[in-house]
Design a protein around this motif. Structure first.
Motif, PDB file in Angstrom:
ATOM      1  N   ILE A 204       3.170  -1.159   3.802  1.00 20.65           N
ATOM      2  CA  ILE A 204       3.149   0.162   3.833  1.00 20.65           C
ATOM      3  C   ILE A 204       4.028   0.956   3.832  1.00 20.65           C
ATOM      4  O   ILE A 204       4.942   0.831   4.612  1.00 20.65           O
TER       5      ILE A 204
ATOM      6  N   LEU B 182      -9.551   1.081   0.770  1.00 21.31           N
ATOM      7  CA  LEU B 182      -8.739   0.103   1.583  1.00 21.31           C
ATOM      8  C   LEU B 182      -9.325  -0.989   2.483  1.00 21.31           C
ATOM      9  O   LEU B 182      -9.810  -1.214   3.948  1.00 21.31           O
TER      10      LEU B 182
ATOM     11  N   LYS C 244      -7.482   0.858   9.327  1.00 22.71           N
ATOM     12  CA  LYS C 244      -7.960   0.452   8.173  1.00 22.71           C
ATOM     13  C   LYS C 244      -7.002  -0.665   7.742  1.00 22.71           C
ATOM     14  O   LYS C 244      -7.706  -2.541   8.397  1.00 22.71           O
TER      15      LYS C 244
ATOM     16  N   ILE D 160       0.683  -1.378   0.400  1.00 23.49           N
ATOM     17  CA  ILE D 160      -0.557  -0.062   0.130  1.00 23.49           C
ATOM     18  C   ILE D 160       1.116   1.309  -0.096  1.00 23.49           C
ATOM     19  O   ILE D 160       1.738   1.288   0.595  1.00 23.49           O
TER      20      ILE D 160
ATOM     21  N   VAL E  86      -5.107   5.655   7.162  1.00 27.11           N
ATOM     22  CA  VAL E  86      -4.857   4.543   6.598  1.00 27.11           C
ATOM     23  C   VAL E  86      -4.327   2.544   7.718  1.00 27.11           C
ATOM     24  O   VAL E  86      -4.893   1.456   7.735  1.00 27.11           O
ATOM     25  N   TRP E  87      -3.572   3.004   8.591  1.00 25.72           N
ATOM     26  CA  TRP E  87      -2.409   2.315   9.625  1.00 25.72           C
ATOM     27  C   TRP E  87      -4.110   1.449  10.118  1.00 25.72           C
ATOM     28  O   TRP E  87      -4.316   0.453  10.445  1.00 25.72           O
TER      29      TRP E  87
ATOM     30  N   GLN F 146       1.393   9.170   3.508  1.00 35.01           N
ATOM     31  CA  GLN F 146       0.264   8.672   3.611  1.00 35.01           C
ATOM     32  C   GLN F 146      -0.569   9.287   5.170  1.00 35.01           C
ATOM     33  O   GLN F 146      -0.642   9.562   6.365  1.00 35.01           O
ATOM     34  N   SER F 147      -2.408   9.265   4.960  1.00 42.01           N
ATOM     35  CA  SER F 147      -3.103   9.165   6.177  1.00 42.01           C
ATOM     36  C   SER F 147      -2.582   8.450   7.235  1.00 42.01           C
ATOM     37  O   SER F 147      -3.190   7.371   7.247  1.00 42.01           O
TER      38      SER F 147
ATOM     39  N   SER G 294      -3.928   3.999  -1.363  1.00 37.96           N
ATOM     40  CA  SER G 294      -4.709   5.154   0.572  1.00 37.96           C
ATOM     41  C   SER G 294      -5.152   6.280  -0.048  1.00 37.96           C
ATOM     42  O   SER G 294      -5.501   7.148   1.019  1.00 37.96           O
TER      43      SER G 294
ATOM     44  N   VAL H  67      -9.400   5.888   1.341  1.00 37.90           N
ATOM     45  CA  VAL H  67      -9.148   4.994   2.744  1.00 37.90           C
ATOM     46  C   VAL H  67     -10.001   3.765   2.608  1.00 37.90           C
ATOM     47  O   VAL H  67      -9.830   2.832   2.635  1.00 37.90           O
TER      48      VAL H  67
END
Length: 187
Positions: free
Chosen positions: A73, A63, A86, A5, A83-84, A79-80, A57, A60
């Protein structure tokens, strides 16, 4: 299924290429799709009953839909922070693994927060570590003493050198208690 990702599809391609070359060398690739368009997903199927896919991502919410066994990742600093969590949810049913990577240069606070949180014992049972540029012994055979590393250090502001080349995040300038350090103050 494993996902790579990134903030966009192009950012995922180097890691995909590394993994692809290993499976190709082992003659295990049973199918692949690697369109040249920068807006296209890459995928490969492997004879070990694995599927690798690149994901972006940029949205988001997309995903979703699949439980995955593992995730890379990449370029996490771009990234936002959504993300983690999610991806953590996508990994939970299979007790999957994740590797989160990126530089600390111009980074999102969530990435540094995870680095700090995971540098000590934690509920996630996760570990964080940094690899400085000079850990690449092929490009820098004498490590930190390599003349090119020393030249970068001499000509680069300390915080920039630490973040970009040393793998050490700088503390934000707006901390209420700037002396706080996870390594020293969390047990």
């Amino acid at each position: 299924t494993y996902w790579i990702i990134g903030p966009d599809y192009v950012s995922t391609r180097a890691e995909f290429d590394y993994i692809y070359s290993v499976y190709k060398e082992l003659d295990l690739i049973t199918g692949s799709s690697m369109p040249e368009s920068p807006n296209s997903r890459w995928s490969m199927d492997v004879g070990t009953n694995e599927r690798w896919e690149t994901r972006t991502s940029s949205d988001v919410a997309k995903l979703a839909s699949f439980t995955i066994w593992g995730a890379l990742i990449v370029e996490a600093n771009r990234q936002s922070p959504k993300v983690w969590p999610k991806i953590r949810g996508r990994l939970a049913p299979k007790r999957g693994w994740a590797i989160i990577s990126g530089t600390y240069e111009d980074t999102s606070e969530w990435f540094v927060d995870l680095y700090d949180k995971w540098s000590v014992a934690n509920y996630d049972n996760a570990k964080s570590f940094s690899l400085p540029m000079w850990a690449n012994s092929i490009d820098f055979p004498t490590g930190k003493d390599d003349p090119e590393i020393q030249a970068l250090k001499a000509t680069t502001p300390t915080d920039w050198f630490n973040e970009r080349y040393g793998g050490i995040p700088s503390k934000p300038s707006n901390l209420v208690i700037p002396e706080f350090d996870y390594q020293k103050h969390v047990d």
